[in-house]
Design a protein around this motif. Structure first.
Motif, PDB file in Angstrom:
ATOM      1  N   PRO A  31       0.799  -1.238   0.000  1.00 52.74           N
ATOM      2  CA  PRO A  31       0.000   0.000   0.000  1.00 52.74           C
ATOM      3  C   PRO A  31       0.826   1.280   0.000  1.00 52.74           C
ATOM      4  N   ILE A  32       2.085   1.192   0.420  1.00 49.73           N
ATOM      5  CA  ILE A  32       2.962   2.368   0.407  1.00 49.73           C
ATOM      6  C   ILE A  32       3.796   2.407  -0.861  1.00 49.73           C
ATOM      7  N   THR A  33       4.536   1.340  -1.099  1.00 48.46           N
ATOM      8  CA  THR A  33       5.482   1.348  -2.225  1.00 48.46           C
ATOM      9  C   THR A  33       4.773   1.325  -3.570  1.00 48.46           C
ATOM     10  N   GLY A  34       3.552   0.806  -3.618  1.00 52.63           N
ATOM     11  CA  GLY A  34       2.831   0.751  -4.888  1.00 52.63           C
ATOM     12  C   GLY A  34       2.408   2.102  -5.416  1.00 52.63           C
ATOM     13  N   VAL A  35       2.540   3.148  -4.590  1.00 55.94           N
ATOM     14  CA  VAL A  35       2.181   4.501  -5.028  1.00 55.94           C
ATOM     15  C   VAL A  35       3.259   5.097  -5.933  1.00 55.94           C
ATOM     16  N   ALA A  36       4.506   4.667  -5.759  1.00 58.29           N
ATOM     17  CA  ALA A  36       5.627   5.302  -6.471  1.00 58.29           C
ATOM     18  C   ALA A  36       5.459   5.323  -7.992  1.00 58.29           C
ATOM     19  N   PRO A  37       5.019   4.230  -8.646  1.00 57.34           N
ATOM     20  CA  PRO A  37       4.855   4.299 -10.109  1.00 57.34           C
ATOM     21  C   PRO A  37       3.795   5.299 -10.559  1.00 57.34           C
ATOM     22  N   ALA A 151       4.208  -6.871  -3.202  1.00 61.64           N
ATOM     23  CA  ALA A 151       4.612  -5.490  -3.493  1.00 61.64           C
ATOM     24  C   ALA A 151       5.126  -5.370  -4.917  1.00 61.64           C
ATOM     25  N   ALA A 152       5.874  -6.384  -5.382  1.00 57.75           N
ATOM     26  CA  ALA A 152       6.402  -6.367  -6.747  1.00 57.75           C
ATOM     27  C   ALA A 152       5.277  -6.403  -7.772  1.00 57.75           C
ATOM     28  N   ILE A 153       4.308  -7.280  -7.557  1.00 54.26           N
ATOM     29  CA  ILE A 153       3.178  -7.379  -8.487  1.00 54.26           C
ATOM     30  C   ILE A 153       2.380  -6.082  -8.501  1.00 54.26           C
ATOM     31  N   SER A 154       2.151  -5.521  -7.325  1.00 53.62           N
ATOM     32  CA  SER A 154       1.391  -4.268  -7.226  1.00 53.62           C
ATOM     33  C   SER A 154       2.075  -3.135  -7.980  1.00 53.62           C
ATOM     34  N   ALA A 158       0.276  -1.303 -11.213  1.00 53.80           N
ATOM     35  CA  ALA A 158      -0.379  -0.059 -10.799  1.00 53.80           C
ATOM     36  C   ALA A 158      -0.542   0.916 -11.962  1.00 53.80           C
ATOM     37  N   PHE A 159       0.539   1.179 -12.700  1.00 54.08           N
ATOM     38  CA  PHE A 159       0.440   2.144 -13.807  1.00 54.08           C
ATOM     39  C   PHE A 159      -0.441   1.635 -14.943  1.00 54.08           C
ATOM     40  N   PRO A 160      -0.245   0.397 -15.441  1.00 53.67           N
ATOM     41  CA  PRO A 160      -1.143  -0.076 -16.505  1.00 53.67           C
ATOM     42  C   PRO A 160      -2.606  -0.038 -16.106  1.00 53.67           C
ATOM     43  N   LEU A 161      -2.927  -0.407 -14.859  1.00 53.64           N
ATOM     44  CA  LEU A 161      -4.312  -0.390 -14.409  1.00 53.64           C
ATOM     45  C   LEU A 161      -4.860   1.034 -14.391  1.00 53.64           C
ATOM     46  N   ILE A 240      13.207   8.296 -11.589  1.00 59.62           N
ATOM     47  CA  ILE A 240      14.600   8.265 -12.057  1.00 59.62           C
ATOM     48  C   ILE A 240      14.692   7.532 -13.396  1.00 59.62           C
ATOM     49  N   LEU A 241      14.010   6.403 -13.490  1.00 60.21           N
ATOM     50  CA  LEU A 241      14.064   5.602 -14.715  1.00 60.21           C
ATOM     51  C   LEU A 241      13.349   6.299 -15.875  1.00 60.21           C
ATOM     52  N   ARG A 242      12.215   6.936 -15.598  1.00 58.99           N
ATOM     53  CA  ARG A 242      11.518   7.654 -16.670  1.00 58.99           C
ATOM     54  C   ARG A 242      12.353   8.831 -17.165  1.00 58.99           C
ATOM     55  N   ASP A 243      13.035   9.519 -16.254  1.00 61.43           N
ATOM     56  CA  ASP A 243      13.918  10.609 -16.660  1.00 61.43           C
ATOM     57  C   ASP A 243      15.097  10.101 -17.485  1.00 61.43           C
ATOM     58  N   ALA A 244      15.450   8.812 -17.293  1.00 61.42           N
ATOM     59  CA  ALA A 244      16.544   8.205 -18.059  1.00 61.42           C
ATOM     60  C   ALA A 244      16.062   7.629 -19.386  1.00 61.42           C
ATOM     61  N   GLY A 245      14.753   7.751 -19.680  1.00 59.03           N
ATOM     62  CA  GLY A 245      14.241   7.313 -20.975  1.00 59.03           C
ATOM     63  C   GLY A 245      13.408   6.047 -20.956  1.00 59.03           C
ATOM     64  N   TYR A 246      13.163   5.476 -19.807  1.00 56.78           N
ATOM     65  CA  TYR A 246      12.355   4.262 -19.732  1.00 56.78           C
ATOM     66  C   TYR A 246      10.868   4.611 -19.787  1.00 56.78           C
ATOM     67  N   SER A 247      10.071   3.684 -20.334  1.00 53.59           N
ATOM     68  CA  SER A 247       8.626   3.892 -20.371  1.00 53.59           C
ATOM     69  C   SER A 247       8.057   3.720 -18.969  1.00 53.59           C
ATOM     70  N   PRO A 248       6.884   4.302 -18.678  1.00 51.87           N
ATOM     71  CA  PRO A 248       6.283   4.119 -17.357  1.00 51.87           C
ATOM     72  C   PRO A 248       6.044   2.654 -17.007  1.00 51.87           C
ATOM     73  N   GLU A 249       5.641   1.849 -18.011  1.00 51.33           N
ATOM     74  CA  GLU A 249       5.406   0.423 -17.756  1.00 51.33           C
ATOM     75  C   GLU A 249       6.704  -0.289 -17.379  1.00 51.33           C
ATOM     76  N   HIS A 250       7.778   0.010 -18.122  1.00 49.74           N
ATOM     77  CA  HIS A 250       9.081  -0.617 -17.836  1.00 49.74           C
ATOM     78  C   HIS A 250       9.591  -0.157 -16.464  1.00 49.74           C
ATOM     79  N   ALA A 251       9.427   1.114 -16.168  1.00 58.68           N
ATOM     80  CA  ALA A 251       9.855   1.627 -14.861  1.00 58.68           C
ATOM     81  C   ALA A 251       9.089   0.949 -13.731  1.00 58.68           C
ATOM     82  N   GLY A 252       7.779   0.735 -13.930  1.00 65.40           N
ATOM     83  CA  GLY A 252       6.986   0.044 -12.920  1.00 65.40           C
ATOM     84  C   GLY A 252       7.421  -1.398 -12.730  1.00 65.40           C
ATOM     85  N   SER A 253       7.794  -2.053 -13.826  1.00 67.93           N
ATOM     86  CA  SER A 253       8.267  -3.440 -13.733  1.00 67.93           C
ATOM     87  C   SER A 253       9.573  -3.521 -12.961  1.00 67.93           C
TER      88      SER A 253
END
Length: 405
Positions: A31-37, A151-154, A158-161, A240-253
C-alpha cells in the motif's frame, strides 16, 4: 463427539493462523510502495510539487516512528490478535480515504495506512516468536518473500491499471484495499483469542542503558541509514528511470523487481544468521552492493535492471541483518525490546527524511546526480557502521569494557 470437534478445531488453528500471517504480510509494503509508479500522475492531477509528492512516502514512515513503539501497549490492552485486526481495519480505511476526495484526504489516508502498518510491523514478529518459536527464521523468510512478491506485483500493475482503465491514479491506489479486506476475513477466526505479545516485543523508547551504548547506536544507525536509502529508492526509482528514458510500464516493472529482490536475502540469511561467528563481512558487503547499484543507476542507467536488483539485494540483506542485530547484540529479552524501540524510532525518523529531502534536492538542482551520490555516500557510512554493529559482542559487555578502559 465434542472432544473430537475441539481437537479438530485446535489442529486447524495453526493452518488458519499461518494463512492469516502470510496474508497479513501482503499489507506491510504494497500500500505504500505501490504509489511510487503513480507519483507523476498524482502530481499532474493535483498540481503537487516534487517535495509534496515525496510526502506520500514520508508520512507512513513518520507514522512508523510515532506509532510503532506503542504497538506493544495496544496489544497488552486488547490482545495480540485483536490488535492485528485493528491494524488491518486502519490500513483498509486509510486506503479508501486516500483514494477519494481532495489533497488533504490523500495525506490523511496515507498517515492512517502508515499507522496500521506500524502496528503490524511490530506485532507480527511478536506473534511468530510466541506461537512458532522453533520456526521463527523459516516463517519470517516466507512472510518476507510474500511481502516482497505482492509489493512487486502491485508496482508492476499499478500504472497499466490506472492508465488503460481510463479511471486514473485513484483506481491504481484504491485497488490495494483488496489486501486488508481479504486478510481481515481470514483473520476473523483469531479474534476469539486475546493473548499478550511476546516478551521481546518493542517497547516505547525511554532513557536507559541502550541509549548510552555506542553499540546500540551503531545498530540503530546501520538500520536507519539502510531505511533512508531503501525508501528513497522505492519512492523515486520510477521517476529516475523515466527521466533516463524508460517507459512508465518498464519503470513500474523494475520497481517491482526491486521489491522482489529485497525479499530474496531473507531466504538465505534468516536460517544461517545465528551460526555465523560474527556478521561484519555480511553487513559491510550488503552496504557496498547497495552503493554500487546506486552509482550504476547514476552512471550507466542503460543497465538499470542489474543495478536495481543489486540495490534490492543489498537493502534487503541489510534490513535482515539489522533486525537480527537487535536480538544478537542484546543480552536479554528486555534489552532487546528497548533496543528495538530505539532502533525503530530513530531509524524510521531517518527514513522519513529521505524521500522528501531527495525530492527537494531534485527540484532545486534539476537532476538526480546529487541525490544518488548522497545515497551512495551514506551506503559507505552504513558499511562502516555495519563493521561495528556486526561484532560478536553484547551491549552489556561493550559497556563494561569501555568502563575498564
Amino acid at each position: 463427539m465434542q472432544h473430537q470437534s475441539t481437537v479438530a478445531s485446535g489442529a486447524s488453528r495453526p493452518v488458519w493462523l499461518i494463512a492469516g500471517i502470510l496474508l497479513f504480510a501482503t499489507n506491510l509494503r504494497a500500500p505504500i510502495t505501490g504509489v511510487a509508479p503513480l507519483l507523476d500522475m498524482i502530481q499532474n492531477s493535483l498540481g503537487l510539487g516534487t517535495t509534496a509528492a515525496g510526502m506520500l512516502i514520508t508520512l507512513p514512515l513518520l507514522a512508523f516512528a510515532v506509532v510503532s513503539p506503542f504497538a506493544a501497549l495496544l496489544a497488552r490492552e486488547y490482545g495480540l490478535e485483536r490488535s492485528l485486526f485493528i491494524a488491518l481495519v486502519l490500513i483498509g480505511m486509510g486506503i479508501v480515504i486516500r483514494s477519494t476526495g481532495p489533497v488533504w484526504s490523500l495525506y490523511l489516508g496515507t498517515w492512517i495506512i502508515g499507522s496500521g502498518i506500524a502496528i503490524g510491523n511490530v506485532l507480527l514478529p511478536s506473534l511468530l516468536k510466541r506461537d512458532f518459536p522453533e520456526k521463527v527464521a523459516t516463517l519470517t523468510a516466507v512472510y518476507a518473500l510474500t511481502m516482497g512478491c505482492v509489493a512487486a506485483i502491485s508496482s508492476a500493475i499499478a500504472f497499466p491499471l490506472a492508465h488503460f482503465s481510463g479511471l486514473g491514479w485513484r483506481l491504481g491506489i484504491a485497488m490495494f484495499v483488496i489486501l486488508p479486506l481479504v486478510s481481515a476475513l481470514i483473520w476473523l477466526p483469531q479474534l476469539g483469542n486475546r493473548t499478550a505479545p511476546a516478551q521481546g516485543t518493542a517497547a516505547p523508547p525511554h532513557g536507559g542503558r541502550v541509549w548510552r551504548s555506542a553499540l546500540a547506536w551503531q545498530v540503530t544507525l546501520f538500520l536507519g541509514l539502510n531505511s533512508f536509502v531503501y525508501y528513497v529508492t522505492v519512492s523515486w526509482l520510477p521517476t529516475i528511470l523515466r527521466d533516463a528514458g524508460y517507459s512508465p510500464e518498464h519503470a513500474g516493472s523494475l520497481h517491482g523487481a526491486l521489491q522482489l529482490a529485497t525479499a530474496v536475502p531473507a531466504l538465505v540469511l534468516m536460517p544461517v544468521m545465528r551460526h555465523l561467528k560474527d556478521q561484519r563481512l555480511a553487513a559491510f558487503s550488503s552496504s557496498i552492493i547497495t552503493m554500487i547499484g546506486l552509482l550504476g543507476l547514476l552512471l550507466a542507467p542503460e543497465w538499470a535492471t542489474i543495478w536495481t536488483v543489486m540495490v534490492g539485494l543489498g537493502t534487503g540483506a541489510a534490513i535482515i541483518l539489522g533486525l537480527a542485530f537487535v536480538s544478537l547484540r542484546a543480552s536479554s529479552a528486555h534489552e532487546a525490546a528497548a533496543l528495538s524501540g530505539m532502533a525503530q524510532c530513530v531509524g524510521y525518523l531517518l527514513a522519513a527524511l529521505g524521500p522528501t529531502l531527495v525530492g527537494w534536492l531534485h527540484s532545486d538542482l534539476g537532476g538526480w546526480g546529487v541525490p544518488l551520490s548522497l545515497c551512495a555516500a551514506l551506503c559507505f557510512v552504513m558499511a562502516l557502521f555495519g563493521l561495528l554493529a556486526g561484532r560478536a559482542i553484547h551491549i552489556v559487555g561493550a559497556v563494561a569494557r569501555r568502563r575498564l578502559a
